[in-house]
Motif scaffolding. Structure first.
Motif, PDB file in Angstrom:
ATOM      1  N   ALA B 302       0.835  -1.202   0.000  1.00 35.20           N
ATOM      2  CA  ALA B 302       0.000   0.000   0.000  1.00 35.20           C
ATOM      3  C   ALA B 302       0.872   1.254   0.000  1.00 35.20           C
ATOM      4  O   ALA B 302       0.609   2.220  -0.727  1.00 35.20           O
ATOM      5  CB  ALA B 302      -0.933  -0.014   1.202  1.00 35.20           C
ATOM      6  N   SER B 303       1.942   1.224   0.810  1.00 36.95           N
ATOM      7  CA  SER B 303       2.859   2.374   0.858  1.00 36.95           C
ATOM      8  C   SER B 303       3.511   2.616  -0.488  1.00 36.95           C
ATOM      9  O   SER B 303       3.718   3.755  -0.907  1.00 36.95           O
ATOM     10  CB  SER B 303       3.948   2.143   1.899  1.00 36.95           C
ATOM     11  N   TRP B 304       3.838   1.537  -1.165  1.00 40.13           N
ATOM     12  CA  TRP B 304       4.466   1.662  -2.479  1.00 40.13           C
ATOM     13  C   TRP B 304       3.506   2.367  -3.449  1.00 40.13           C
ATOM     14  O   TRP B 304       3.915   3.257  -4.203  1.00 40.13           O
ATOM     15  CB  TRP B 304       4.861   0.265  -2.980  1.00 40.13           C
ATOM     16  N   VAL B 305       2.228   2.008  -3.361  1.00 42.33           N
ATOM     17  CA  VAL B 305       1.227   2.676  -4.199  1.00 42.33           C
ATOM     18  C   VAL B 305       1.197   4.178  -3.879  1.00 42.33           C
ATOM     19  O   VAL B 305       1.191   5.022  -4.777  1.00 42.33           O
ATOM     20  CB  VAL B 305      -0.174   2.047  -3.985  1.00 42.33           C
ATOM     21  N   ILE B 306       1.198   4.481  -2.573  1.00 47.57           N
ATOM     22  CA  ILE B 306       1.196   5.905  -2.187  1.00 47.57           C
ATOM     23  C   ILE B 306       2.447   6.596  -2.731  1.00 47.57           C
ATOM     24  O   ILE B 306       2.397   7.722  -3.245  1.00 47.57           O
ATOM     25  CB  ILE B 306       1.143   6.049  -0.649  1.00 47.57           C
ATOM     26  N   GLY B 307       3.580   5.868  -2.640  1.00 49.10           N
ATOM     27  CA  GLY B 307       4.856   6.423  -3.100  1.00 49.10           C
ATOM     28  C   GLY B 307       4.832   6.837  -4.568  1.00 49.10           C
ATOM     29  O   GLY B 307       5.549   7.760  -4.976  1.00 49.10           O
ATOM     30  N   LEU B 308       3.998   6.182  -5.356  1.00 53.09           N
ATOM     31  CA  LEU B 308       3.878   6.528  -6.771  1.00 53.09           C
ATOM     32  C   LEU B 308       3.382   7.964  -6.942  1.00 53.09           C
ATOM     33  O   LEU B 308       3.561   8.573  -7.996  1.00 53.09           O
ATOM     34  CB  LEU B 308       2.884   5.582  -7.471  1.00 53.09           C
ATOM     35  N   PHE B 309       2.717   8.476  -5.891  1.00 53.36           N
ATOM     36  CA  PHE B 309       2.105   9.802  -6.005  1.00 53.36           C
ATOM     37  C   PHE B 309       2.833  10.847  -5.166  1.00 53.36           C
ATOM     38  O   PHE B 309       2.234  11.845  -4.775  1.00 53.36           O
ATOM     39  CB  PHE B 309       0.633   9.719  -5.603  1.00 53.36           C
ATOM     40  N   GLU B 310       4.118  10.585  -4.864  1.00 52.40           N
ATOM     41  CA  GLU B 310       4.858  11.529  -4.019  1.00 52.40           C
ATOM     42  C   GLU B 310       4.753  12.968  -4.514  1.00 52.40           C
ATOM     43  O   GLU B 310       4.536  13.897  -3.737  1.00 52.40           O
ATOM     44  CB  GLU B 310       6.337  11.119  -3.956  1.00 52.40           C
ATOM     45  N   ALA B 311       4.882  13.131  -5.838  1.00 52.80           N
ATOM     46  CA  ALA B 311       4.863  14.484  -6.404  1.00 52.80           C
ATOM     47  C   ALA B 311       3.522  15.164  -6.132  1.00 52.80           C
ATOM     48  O   ALA B 311       3.467  16.348  -5.771  1.00 52.80           O
ATOM     49  CB  ALA B 311       5.131  14.424  -7.908  1.00 52.80           C
ATOM     50  N   THR B 312       2.449  14.392  -6.272  1.00 61.28           N
ATOM     51  CA  THR B 312       1.115  14.943  -6.003  1.00 61.28           C
ATOM     52  C   THR B 312       0.986  15.338  -4.538  1.00 61.28           C
ATOM     53  O   THR B 312       0.506  16.424  -4.202  1.00 61.28           O
ATOM     54  CB  THR B 312       0.035  13.888  -6.328  1.00 61.28           C
TER      55      THR B 312
END
Lengths: 453, 453
Positions: B302-312
């Protein structure tokens, strides 16, 4: 898996029935249904969506209708009853045992009850009224007043002759009850004892007075535990003056045991054990919406805690990425402790005598696992974000949250119990609120202190 | 609460015992313990931390030792057995019924088994070996070979005389079994029938041949369901040639029903039903660590998925604040559907005959609740962050996740079952992984599209 076979048999019945229904020929459906026992028919009706359910219900042998109604959950029962007219209902239930009738009577329309009472003889009507006078979920409500009693001052031979005259015994009679002239309970006499002793033997030599009678006010739950702790098939029920009122049998107790166990499973998800698998959509949605609403409130609380750290999150976005890990691990660990505690409370295995020892054990387990997972998660996080400080922050937060989880898992159910709130229902919501809040607070708080420039 | 009374009685016993133990005088403890039934003593031992448990175990009347061992979970049993020497163990178990002995024998040290076998007479040794030759969790393992049989071509009077000669009947005998010359099962004969019919009546007029015998290979689970669907007290067990091998009684079945029900509760938290409430800390920690490890892997996903949106997240910190709401609501709603499905599968109420209807119902409930909570959460989020677009983003993500949750709640247990993985154990982990991943993906994905400047 142990229940695969059961699954196979029941779902085979279900499949056969669905196929037969789809073919549109009702003869085979009727034949199929009427090879089953009332409990199995009830089971099958519960498994069917409303349209099919009504068709099958119309095909059940009217003689079985009453028994089938006893074997379905409240919601399905309501739907089945709505499908019958007064005459059908009266015919279906008038031959039931008194305890079973008492079980159904509240779900019946008033007109049916009136007709039923006027069709009953006076003795049975009085018995029904007596059973109904006790609160639900007590021994009085479970008992059947139809018992066979004998006197202590006769011989085996007299009893044998009496039984032959009497004819059939009530179902699940494994003992006769010995009573005094004033109908006080003196003890029990096993059928096996009657069969294996000489006819000349006096009954008072054969009485087993070791089994205590159940008081009519005993809660159903306690009745179930006494049955399973003592391997009873039937047990006498008495009032405060030790007057024999009736008899509880194991078949009713098995139902209670099933319901107790289902309660913990279903309440944990905010569900009701009487819920119909095929509840109408609006009704199901409304009921579940309440549970979702409660959980939404706790989710907003957690968000509000996160909101306190907006400034930190703006600067260190890695914290946003990692924060669900701390909260979720706390929730999982806490739920393990909580599940053991709720089960222990239901079984009466947790009480003032051992709470301290349990707390010590759970805190030790929490601390040990906190340490292990702090190291693992800390290392992984350090490597992921190439920053040892972020590893330190998540490690510390993880250790704190797992210890808090253990503490909460023990304390919350005890606290809820004291407040007379069902821990099986509310325990999970309260626990995950605590582990979410503490998880986010510890992680983002430590992050603010250690990572903010 | 229904189980409050039980709680009170058991925990009162526990408290009294703790106080007596604390006083250091063992006489009162011994007296207290030996007023209880073996099941109750087992219950109490399970509730005690190891130190006290050993003291109390030493005070139990040696006559009850065997029965007490039968009534505790595997882990506690192991500890109690470790506390006894060979002579004590042999004395404790040698008088047990064959089915109970079969239940215990695998936990006994080899030396005890050897002594036990050599102390047994040949008939009993052969019976024990026969019971042990069937796989665990089958009818063969549950049955007691000690049955009373009669022949069809005699009269009631002959049976009565035979029973008087024989003396005592095995516990929970409600029927005798009628067999042919070759010991094939023909039907059953109730004790009540023997007592209420004239002595001159031939047995073959009284045989009930409606109850099918249980095949020796039937899984324990299926046996339990047959008992509760048909209200049996005892049932005959036969081999493939219809030769009568033994008898299963309701008391063993009640234990299976309890265990089945506990399985769903405990597995959902990754726990084992045989676990000791007071397992040694290291053992408990190790076992739970496995479960935490599995959940950690899903949390990292789940964290990895969140990490995909770091820029956002860097640009719109409100998304970080609100994102747990979407994931958590999806998890809660999905768990409700999952719980109903797992229970339905265990009861055999879910199968190919009704999956489509169930899926339609659950998807409708999910869509309706998705709509309601999308509006509520969308409005609250718009107000909180004074930004209608963020409200739109969370509303859309919420609706998507609640529909995915309903779909997953139905599909995951069916899929796991097909893969021969226990849905009660793995269902929750898989489901929350899906609702977390989809929740974060939908929310942050939509946020990236609609909110990023």
């Amino acid at each position: 898996m142990a229940d695969a076979a059961r699954h196979d048999r029941s779902s085979r019945q279900l499949k056969l029935l669905s196929q037969a229904l789809a073919s549109g020929r009702l003869g085979p459906v009727r034949r199929l249904v009427n090879t089953l026992s009332p409990a199995e028919i009830g089971h099958l009706l519960e498994s069917m969506p409303p349209g099919k359910r009504e068709i099958v219900w119309g095909l059940v042998d009217p003689e079985d209708d009453g028994e089938v109604l006893l074997h379905v959950g409240d919601e399905v029962r309501e739907a089945l009853i709505a499908d019958m007219d007064t005459d059908e209902l009266v015919a279906a239930v008038e031959d039931l045992d008194i305890d079973d009738l008492a079980d159904l009577v509240e779900d019946l329309p008033d007109q049916v009850i009136d007709e039923l009472l006027s069709a009953m003889d006076r003795e049975n009507r009085e018995r029904l009224e007596q059973v109904l006078s006790y609160p639900e979920d007590t021994a009085g409500r479970l008992m059947n007043p139809d018992v066979v009693t004998v006197r202590a001052d006769v011989t085996v031979d007299v009893v044998l002759r009496y039984l032959r005259l009497r004819g059939e015994l009530p179902e699940h009679t494994d003992h006769l009850f010995v009573v005094s002239r004033r109908h006080q309970y003196l003890g029990r006499l096993s059928l096996a004892g009657l069969l294996t002793n000489e006819p000349s033997r006096p009954i008072n030599e054969l009485i087993d007075d070791e089994q205590p009678a159940i008081s009519v006010e005993t809660p159903a739950d306690e009745v179930a535990h006494q049955f399973s702790d003592r391997d009873w098939i039937s047990a006498p029920v008495v009032d405060d003056n030790n007057i024999l009122l009736g008899r509880i049998t194991i078949d009713d107790v098995v139902d209670i045991i099933r319901e107790q166990a289902e309660h913990q499973v279903l309440s944990a998800a905010g569900l009701d054990e009487e819920e119909d698998l095929f509840s109408p959509v609006r009704r199901a949605a409304r009921r579940r919406a309440i549970w979702l609403g409660i959980n939404l409130a706790t989710a907003f609380l957690a968000s509000w805690v996160i909101g306190l750290f907006e400034a930190t999150l703006e600067q260190v976005v890695a914290l946003a990425v990692l924060m669900p890990i701390v909260a979720s691990m706390g929730g999982i660990a806490g739920t393990q402790t909580l599940t053991l505690m709720v089960r222990g409370l239901a079984l009466g295995q947790v009480g003032t005598g051992n709470t301290r020892a349990l707390l010590t054990k759970e805190l030790s387990v929490g601390a040990l696992n906190g340490l292990i997972w702090a190291i693992v998660v800390g290392t992984l996080a350090s490597l992921w974000f190439s920053d040892p400080t972020i590893g330190l922050v998540i490690a510390a937060a993880m250790a704190i949250n797992l210890i808090v989880a253990a503490l909460s898992g023990v304390a919350i159910p005890l606290l809820l119990r004291r407040l007379a709130i069902d821990p099986a229902l509310a325990g999970g919501v309260v626990l995950t609120t605590v582990t979410d809040v503490i998880g986010f607070l510890a992680f983002l708080g430590l992050g603010t202190v250690l990572l903010l420039k």
